[in-house]
Write a protein that holds these residues in place. Structure first.
Motif, PDB file in Angstrom:
ATOM      1  N   ASP A   1      38.424 -84.793 139.155  1.00 55.37           N
ATOM      2  CA  ASP A   1      37.539 -83.796 138.589  1.00 55.37           C
ATOM      3  C   ASP A   1      37.066 -82.811 137.244  1.00 55.37           C
ATOM      4  O   ASP A   1      38.435 -82.989 137.046  1.00 55.37           O
ATOM      5  N   ARG A   2      36.751 -82.601 137.115  1.00 50.72           N
ATOM      6  CA  ARG A   2      37.240 -81.978 135.956  1.00 50.72           C
ATOM      7  C   ARG A   2      37.151 -80.471 136.153  1.00 50.72           C
ATOM      8  O   ARG A   2      36.413 -80.122 136.448  1.00 50.72           O
ATOM      9  N   MET A   3      38.123 -80.591 134.882  1.00 50.98           N
ATOM     10  CA  MET A   3      38.850 -78.578 135.037  1.00 50.98           C
ATOM     11  C   MET A   3      39.222 -78.310 133.699  1.00 50.98           C
ATOM     12  O   MET A   3      39.192 -78.714 132.887  1.00 50.98           O
ATOM     13  N   ARG A   4      38.251 -76.978 133.896  1.00 48.42           N
ATOM     14  CA  ARG A   4      38.385 -75.873 133.365  1.00 48.42           C
ATOM     15  C   ARG A   4      39.291 -75.082 132.955  1.00 48.42           C
ATOM     16  O   ARG A   4      40.281 -74.194 133.731  1.00 48.42           O
TER      17      ARG A   4
ATOM     18  N   ASN B   1      42.116 -72.281 130.818  1.00 41.63           N
ATOM     19  CA  ASN B   1      42.438 -71.174 129.147  1.00 41.63           C
ATOM     20  C   ASN B   1      43.102 -71.436 128.605  1.00 41.63           C
ATOM     21  O   ASN B   1      44.969 -71.699 129.239  1.00 41.63           O
TER      22      ASN B   1
ATOM     23  N   GLU C   1      39.034 -72.548 125.907  1.00 43.15           N
ATOM     24  CA  GLU C   1      38.437 -72.718 127.181  1.00 43.15           C
ATOM     25  C   GLU C   1      38.529 -73.963 126.916  1.00 43.15           C
ATOM     26  O   GLU C   1      37.244 -74.884 126.059  1.00 43.15           O
TER      27      GLU C   1
ATOM     28  N   GLU D   1      38.487 -78.225 129.016  1.00 39.06           N
ATOM     29  CA  GLU D   1      37.690 -79.265 129.969  1.00 39.06           C
ATOM     30  C   GLU D   1      38.098 -80.065 129.619  1.00 39.06           C
ATOM     31  O   GLU D   1      38.302 -81.055 128.937  1.00 39.06           O
TER      32      GLU D   1
ATOM     33  N   GLU E   1      39.611 -83.678 131.541  1.00 39.24           N
ATOM     34  CA  GLU E   1      39.947 -85.028 132.468  1.00 39.24           C
ATOM     35  C   GLU E   1      40.855 -85.186 132.369  1.00 39.24           C
ATOM     36  O   GLU E   1      41.431 -85.987 131.460  1.00 39.24           O
TER      37      GLU E   1
ATOM     38  N   VAL F   1      40.583 -84.050 126.951  1.00 39.63           N
ATOM     39  CA  VAL F   1      40.413 -82.677 126.281  1.00 39.63           C
ATOM     40  C   VAL F   1      38.845 -83.608 126.289  1.00 39.63           C
ATOM     41  O   VAL F   1      38.343 -84.620 125.484  1.00 39.63           O
ATOM     42  N   THR F   2      37.876 -82.829 127.173  1.00 40.57           N
ATOM     43  CA  THR F   2      36.955 -83.371 127.102  1.00 40.57           C
ATOM     44  C   THR F   2      35.613 -82.781 125.917  1.00 40.57           C
ATOM     45  O   THR F   2      34.537 -82.233 125.318  1.00 40.57           O
ATOM     46  N   GLU F   3      36.205 -81.130 126.197  1.00 38.93           N
ATOM     47  CA  GLU F   3      35.380 -79.946 125.831  1.00 38.93           C
ATOM     48  C   GLU F   3      35.827 -79.223 125.520  1.00 38.93           C
ATOM     49  O   GLU F   3      37.024 -78.356 125.973  1.00 38.93           O
TER      50      GLU F   3
ATOM     51  N   LYS G   1      37.994 -83.911 120.419  1.00 40.22           N
ATOM     52  CA  LYS G   1      37.409 -84.472 122.021  1.00 40.22           C
ATOM     53  C   LYS G   1      38.495 -85.727 122.145  1.00 40.22           C
ATOM     54  O   LYS G   1      38.429 -86.471 120.738  1.00 40.22           O
TER      55      LYS G   1
END
Lengths: 177, 383, 158
Positions: free
Chosen positions: B17-20, B22, B37, B39, B41, B45-47, B360
């Motif tokens: 699951d992707r996780m956000r 802080n 913030e 995101e 995986e 880091v994806t975002e 990214k």
């Protein structure tokens, strides 16, 4: 002040210290404070300077903690904005009692140079959390900051622990009646 | 030297699951009150979404309510690590509007102060970048040296961090008799320490492994995002206002514009941005030496300071090379005592906007390094 | 290339969209343009071979009391020339096309101009507040802005 002075007292026959448990606890607490550093603005740079080689803040027995749950006191160094205010309250509430707050610099004390037109600046961190020591200056010199730390230590040294609990219990009793 | 690329894992057959998460605003490695913030995986880091404004101190509103000289202390507090450099473009812009010619000696004092402050800024940048990578000792060494520079500034301006020293038409106070010798002492000290730092940190194998090939910023992306200063130069593009559009007396000095060359990794990675700062300290030392040699001993520094600043109606944009990049002020005057609008081109604000683009595909720990290599100051990002 | 020459090129290409050219010392010279095709003008400025404004120095929102404005400061790294373009907007209808796809740095600048002045950039992918909190009310840098008395139960004035 403190227990170590009494060691020099000849009437105590060297090595024997007479004092209350409160003194001992306060001595321990004041000499090993862990702090949550809240670096916000310009004052944080002076705080870094105080932490580095010339001023060596850690000689007070302080250790920086990134988590509020392990911290004894919090250093608010810099301008507190309204966007930040709620986070500060939240972090303060996460700290375990007994906890202290050191407000560093004019901005954290009262809004500093931003008091008049700062629509987004909180005019003093004491509007949202209780403050123990105010350090003036914009930014305060590291020496001033160290003096603030000494003041905080002497405040901790003079604090009552057991009597306070007794007093509070009585107050609660009175309130219930 | 190192051959690390973007890490790609085969996730087929694994439920992820992707996780956000802080990061900040209260975080020791965000260099202030930045909130990211992120995101993730796994660890990748994806975002990244930066949320800024936690130190928004309403500079532009204050500038509209203050008279022209009163704005300068607020400019100090924008990029509080390099206050001397900050004041300069503002002062240049107003001098240009009023047609004030600054005495020769003042120009030299300004150059020396600005270059010393550039060294102090880069010392903090390298020191905190080292801290981000886990190296604590360079922090102590560099802060020890920075204290020398601050002592000198304190003697000439009275302030350790925020100086309010430059004023329209001159500087607030003359230099003291042994100023030149002290400058040369500092240069000697800085050079000695930098040599140590090179061995201790920059070419340290662990440090190279952590920073090379991380956060690669191609030149065209950097220009499109409006990056400047060591971030743009780290990508190999020699854009330096001191050279491309020399202001003040920078055309008199001989110095090189340092660019990243990809010595240990790819051009434009974190290591390159950092080495540009290290080498710029040496260039600043060169400029200080030349300026000290050329600086006239006599001369009145208060000669051109106007009693009352009357800025004619109009507008102007002037920029100077801040340690972090191009810092400019767009000043609109309506002919009155107070500026109608002072709009800073905040370097860190613009440099930070490139962060989501270059972070990214790297690990979360690398994100902290990429952020450290951009060298932002939140006071300038949020103003 | 001087700003006068750039103005002549733009005037020839875009006609009525370019309104005037001002060059009174000691001010910097600037060009006033119409808002409707500002994105096309900017794209032309960036991609034309001998103009090549590849660097958006700064984008500022403005409040001229009776109207709003957006000011673009452009720089060409290749040709080393600068250009200032001004666009005036009415306070009732502060819409202007976005230039974020032309220069990526305009993304945050436009968000800031929205945050501070309430200028709406049509076509911007994420036009939300950037410096003030997301639930802030009003546009602080407008000249008629009044500091709020309270924010989330915290007293704001001194």
């Amino acid at each position: 002040m403190g227990l170590l002075d009494r060691l020099d007292n000849p009437y105590n026959f060297g090595g024997i210290i007479l004092g209350t448990l409160e003194d001992l606890l306060n001595w321990g607490r004041s000499k090993s404070d862990w702090y949550l550093h809240f670096g916000l603005a310009c004052c944080a740079i002076e705080f870094m300077a105080a932490n580095a080689s010339h001023f060596d803040f850690m000689r007070f027995g302080t250790i920086p903690r990134a988590s509020p749950r392990q911290a004894d006191f919090m250093i608010v160094s810099g301008t507190v904005t309204l966007k930040m205010a709620e986070r500060i309250v939240r972090l303060y509430e996460q700290m375990a009692d007994p906890k202290y707050v050191l407000s560093m610099g004019s901005c954290a004390n009262c809004g500093g140079p931003y008091w008049e037109h700062g629509y987004h600046v909180l005019k003093g961190v004491d509007r949202i959390i209780p403050v123990d020591v105010y350090i003036p200056g914009c930014p305060p010199r590291p020496e001033a900051f160290l003096e603030g730390m000494i003041l905080l230590q002497s405040k901790i040294n003079k604090q009552e622990i057991f009597k306070k609990r007794k007093r509070l219990e009585e107050e609660m009793k009175n309130m219930n009646q | 030297m190192s051959e690390r690329r973007k890490i790609e894992f085969d996730y087929s057959g694994v439920d992820t699951d992707r996780m956000r998460v802080n990061v900040g605003p209260q975080h020791p490695s965000t260099h202030g009150v930045l909130r990211l913030e992120v995101e993730l995986e796994g660890e990748i880091v994806t975002e990244v979404v930066p949320h800024i404004g936690y130190l928004h101190r309403c500079f532009e509103k204050h500038a509209e309510a203050m008279t022209y000289p009163q704005v300068i202390p607020y400019i100090d507090r924008m990029d509080y690590i390099s206050s001397m450099n900050n004041e300069w473009p503002y002062v240049i812009a107003i001098e240009e509007m009023c047609g004030i010619k600054v005495p020769e000696k003042v120009e030299y004092i300004r150059v020396i102060c600005a270059e010393l402050n550039r060294i102090a800024n880069h010392q903090i940048a390298v020191a905190t970048f080292g801290l981000d990578a886990g190296a604590f000792t360079p922090f102590l060494y560099l802060f020890r040296d920075r204290e020398w520079i601050l002592n000198l500034f304190e003697r000439i301006s009275g302030g350790r961090l925020l100086y309010n020293y430059f004023c329209v038409g001159g500087v607030r106070g003359d230099v003291y008799p042994t100023f030149k010798e002290d400058c040369l002492d500092i240069v000697r000290q800085v050079r000695a320490t930098n040599k140590e730092i090179m061995d201790l940190l920059i070419y340290n194998h662990i440090f190279v492994e952590r920073t090379a090939n991380i956060g690669i910023l191609p030149v065209d992306v950097a220009i499109n995002y409006g990056c400047s200063g060591p971030v743009l130069r780290g990508s190999g593009f020699p854009y330096d206002l001191r050279r491309s559009e020399p202001y003040s007396i920078y055309d008199r000095f001989d110095f090189d514009v340092q660019v990243g060359k990809g010595e240990v990794g790819t051009v434009g990675d974190c290591w390159d941005r950092n080495i540009v700062r290290m080498r710029e300290m040496e260039e600043s030392c060169k400029i200080i030496e030349q300026a000290v040699a050329q600086m006239p001993d006599t001369g009145d520094v208060f000669e051109a300071i106007p009693k009352k600043i009357r800025v004619p109606k109009g507008e102007i944009y002037r920029a100077a090379e801040n340690p972090k990049g191009e810092l400019g002020f767009y000043i609109v005057s309506d002919g009155g005592q107070k500026p109608f609008r002072v709009r800073p081109r905040a370097t860190s604000f613009i440099n930070l906007s490139v962060l989501p683009e270059i972070s990214k595909g790297y690990m979360l720990a690398d994100l902290i390094l990429i952020l450290g290599s951009i060298d932002i100051v939140l006071g300038e990002v949020d103003r | 290339m001087t700003q006068q020459e750039i103005y002549n090129i733009l005037k020839e290409k875009f006609g009525d969209e370019i309104i005037e050219f001002s060059h009174e010392l000691p001010s910097d010279p600037y060009i006033v343009a119409n808002r409707s095709k500002i994105d096309e003008i900017c794209l032309f400025l960036r991609d034309e071979e001998n103009l090549n404004f590849d660097y958006l120095v700064i984008l500022s929102g403005m409040d001229y009391i009776e109207k709003l404005g957006v000011v673009y400061h452009l720089y060409s790294i290749k040709h080393k020339h600068r250009l200032t373009i001004k666009v005036f907007l009415s306070k009732d209808d502060p819409h202007i096309p976005t230039v974020e796809k032309i220069w990526r740095s305009a993304d945050w600048h436009e968000r800031e101009a929205w945050d501070m002045y309430g200028i709406i950039f049509d076509g911007h992918h994420n036009l939300i507040r950037i410096l003030c909190p997301y639930d802030w009310e009003g546009f602080p840098l407008r000249k008629d802005y009044k500091t709020p008395e309270e924010y989330h139960g915290i007293k704001v004035p001194y």
